[in-house]
Write an enzyme that holds these catalytic residues in place. Structure first.
Site, PDB file in Angstrom:
ATOM      1  N   SER A  56       0.838  -1.221   0.114  1.00 16.00           N
ATOM      2  CA  SER A  56      -0.073   0.081  -0.012  1.00 16.00           C
ATOM      3  C   SER A  56       0.716   1.225   0.047  1.00 16.00           C
ATOM      4  CB  SER A  56      -0.874   0.234   1.034  1.00 16.00           C
ATOM      5  OG  SER A  56      -0.029   0.018   2.391  1.00 16.00           O
ATOM      6  N   ASP A  93      -1.327  -1.704  -3.883  1.00 15.49           N
ATOM      7  CA  ASP A  93      -2.715  -1.680  -3.514  1.00 15.49           C
ATOM      8  C   ASP A  93      -3.177  -0.207  -3.325  1.00 15.49           C
ATOM      9  OD1 ASP A  93      -4.878  -3.187  -2.180  1.00 15.49           O
ATOM     10  OD2 ASP A  93      -3.886  -3.000  -0.301  1.00 15.49           O
ATOM     11  N   GLU A 145     -11.682  -0.165  -9.728  1.00 11.17           N
ATOM     12  CA  GLU A 145     -12.583  -0.352  -8.624  1.00 11.17           C
ATOM     13  C   GLU A 145     -13.665   0.200  -9.117  1.00 11.17           C
ATOM     14  OE1 GLU A 145     -11.390  -0.699  -4.425  1.00 11.17           O
ATOM     15  OE2 GLU A 145     -13.508  -0.295  -3.722  1.00 11.17           O
ATOM     16  N   HIS A 232     -11.829  -6.965  -2.209  1.00 12.97           N
ATOM     17  CA  HIS A 232     -10.994  -6.239  -1.165  1.00 12.97           C
ATOM     18  C   HIS A 232     -11.779  -6.573   0.173  1.00 12.97           C
ATOM     19  CE1 HIS A 232      -7.966  -3.469  -3.295  1.00 12.97           C
ATOM     20  NE2 HIS A 232      -8.745  -4.169  -4.168  1.00 12.97           N
ATOM     21  N   SER A 235     -10.711 -10.188   4.926  1.00 15.25           N
ATOM     22  CA  SER A 235     -10.175 -10.981   6.101  1.00 15.25           C
ATOM     23  C   SER A 235     -11.471 -11.544   6.929  1.00 15.25           C
ATOM     24  CB  SER A 235      -9.627  -9.909   7.143  1.00 15.25           C
ATOM     25  OG  SER A 235      -7.910  -9.752   6.643  1.00 15.25           O
ATOM     26  N   ASN A 275      -8.242 -10.206  -1.252  1.00 15.74           N
ATOM     27  CA  ASN A 275      -7.068  -9.475  -0.521  1.00 15.74           C
ATOM     28  C   ASN A 275      -7.397  -9.558   0.830  1.00 15.74           C
ATOM     29  OD1 ASN A 275      -6.596  -8.115  -2.995  1.00 15.74           O
ATOM     30  ND2 ASN A 275      -7.042  -6.114  -2.397  1.00 15.74           N
ATOM     31  N   ILE A 276      -6.111  -9.921   1.667  1.00 11.09           N
ATOM     32  CA  ILE A 276      -6.108 -10.146   3.044  1.00 11.09           C
ATOM     33  C   ILE A 276      -4.921  -9.459   3.736  1.00 11.09           C
ATOM     34  CG2 ILE A 276      -5.862 -12.037   4.755  1.00 11.09           C
ATOM     35  CD1 ILE A 276      -7.090 -13.766   2.661  1.00 11.09           C
ATOM     36  N   ASP A 277      -5.347  -8.570   4.717  1.00 13.03           N
ATOM     37  CA  ASP A 277      -4.326  -7.902   5.340  1.00 13.03           C
ATOM     38  C   ASP A 277      -4.592  -7.894   6.971  1.00 13.03           C
ATOM     39  OD1 ASP A 277      -2.128  -5.971   6.190  1.00 13.03           O
ATOM     40  OD2 ASP A 277      -3.155  -4.275   5.324  1.00 13.03           O
ATOM     41  N   SER A 278      -5.886  -7.643   7.370  1.00 12.03           N
ATOM     42  CA  SER A 278      -5.977  -7.471   8.672  1.00 12.03           C
ATOM     43  C   SER A 278      -5.855  -8.658   9.537  1.00 12.03           C
ATOM     44  CB  SER A 278      -7.785  -7.010   8.994  1.00 12.03           C
ATOM     45  OG  SER A 278      -7.569  -5.976   8.407  1.00 12.03           O
TER      46      SER A 278
END
Ligand code: G3H
Ligand code: 13P
Ligand code: ZN
Length: 330
Positions: A56, A93, A145, A232, A235, A275-278
């Protein structure tokens, strides 16, 4: 100017073609530091999964853009050293300006997202088109998007989401030339995707959030057959991490994510990137809190970042093997 091809990276085109045909999704994991990157590569090599490494603009500021680029180059060599030459994409990102996307492309990114979702439609089209025209000269793929996700998207934050309007997608994809499209069907960024009062309780007393809007996804698929869709804010917010964090002094309240069965269903559809971040943030924080609370004399960062890396690796393997279906596809 550095070409991603000289760094051993790949763009998303072939990854998405295979994911579409094989009914699975490519994991897109965010990274900001060495331990996260090691965990992603170890997990994806062991599960033989292709992977998208996401940076990001916040990550770029935190870790330094040059270092991140060399880390991604190092990740390609590291994967080979671990025994498998998995396809690795380096992706921006939530790029918010043409200049940021251009800078990443010039530094060796193989894919960029231009997020004009918060702009009026025509401005989103114009900005996205400009990025695509530049990126495609270098065979860099572009994600656009349509529709707004609630929550924080880097500098872009939105209080309320707006679902993607299926009647706009053909026009958007045709006018911009994007390679993939992120849509809004009820996911959102961060660890608090739903308020408890929006959820129901199942037989075990677990809070179940409202389902994703698969009807909108199906309408998009009808209009864009075979076109790669991106989710997006995906999570799942595993409660085991939330409980550990809160047990050891944390205050993560009312954290609710997207149930895994919803993501498995999405991965089998035209959704090619999840998309996985948290979840990674939660796993890492839980591990660090547990070590620091149970071993108060410890002050060697390797003794808490090492377990954090192990927990992350376990999480990412689980995503590839049990949720996205990308394991064994490298
Ligand atoms: O969608 C946002 C990602 O989770 C990145 O978060 O901007 O805090 O690095 P960040
Ligand atoms: P989560 O906050 O659900 O992990 O979403 C991450 C994301 O969408 C990154 O772009
Ligand atoms: Zn996002």
């Amino acid at each position: 100017m550095v070409s991603y091809k000289d760094l051993g990276l790949v763009n998303t085109r072939e990854m998405f073609e295979k994911a579409m045909a094989g009914h699975y999704a490519i994991p897109a994991f965010n990274f900001n530091n060495m331990e996260q990157l090691q965990a992603i590569i170890q997990a994806c090599v062991e599960s033989a999964s292709p992977v998208i490494l996401q940076v990001s603009s916040g990550a770029r500021k935190y870790a330094n853009q040059t270092l991140l680029r060399y880390m991604a180059e190092g990740a390609v060599a590291y994967a080979k050293e671990l025994g498998r030459n998995i396809p690795i994409c380096l992706h921006l990102d939530h790029g918010d300006t043409f200049e940021l996307c251009k800078s990443c492309i010039d530094m060796g990114f193989s894919s960029v997202m231009i997020d004009g979702s918060h702009l009026p439609y025509d401005e989103n089209v114009a900005l996205t088109r400009k990025v695509v025209e530049y990126a495609h000269q270098f065979d860099v793929t572009v994600e656009g998007e349509l529709g707004v996700l609630a929550g924080i998207e880097d500098e872009v934050s939105a209080e309320h989401h707006t679902y993607t309007e299926p009647d706009q997608v053909i026009d958007f994809v045709t006018k911009t030339g994007v390679d993939s499209l992120a849509i809004s069907i009820g996911t959102s960024h961060g660890a608090n995707k739903f308020r408890p009062e929006q959820c129901t309780r199942n037989a075990e007393g677990v809070l179940v959030p409202p389902p994703l809007r698969f009807d909108i996804l199906e309408e998009v698929e009808k209009r864009l057959p075979g076109f790669p869709i991106v989710l997006h804010g995906s999570s799942s917010v595993p409660q085991k991490y939330v409980e550990i964090i809160n047990k050891y002094g944390g205050a993560v309240k009312d954290a609710i994510g997207i149930p895994e069965d919803q993501l498995r269903r999405a991965a089998k559809s035209a959704v090619c990137k999840i998309n996985i971040d948290s979840d990674g943030r939660l796993a890492m924080t839980a591990a660090v809190r547990e070590v620091l609370a149970t071993k108060p004399a410890e002050f060697d960062p390797r003794k808490y970042l090492g377990p954090a890396r192990d927990w992350l690796k376990e999480l990412y393997k689980h995503k590839c093997e049990c949720v996205l279906g990308s394991a064994g596809k490298a």
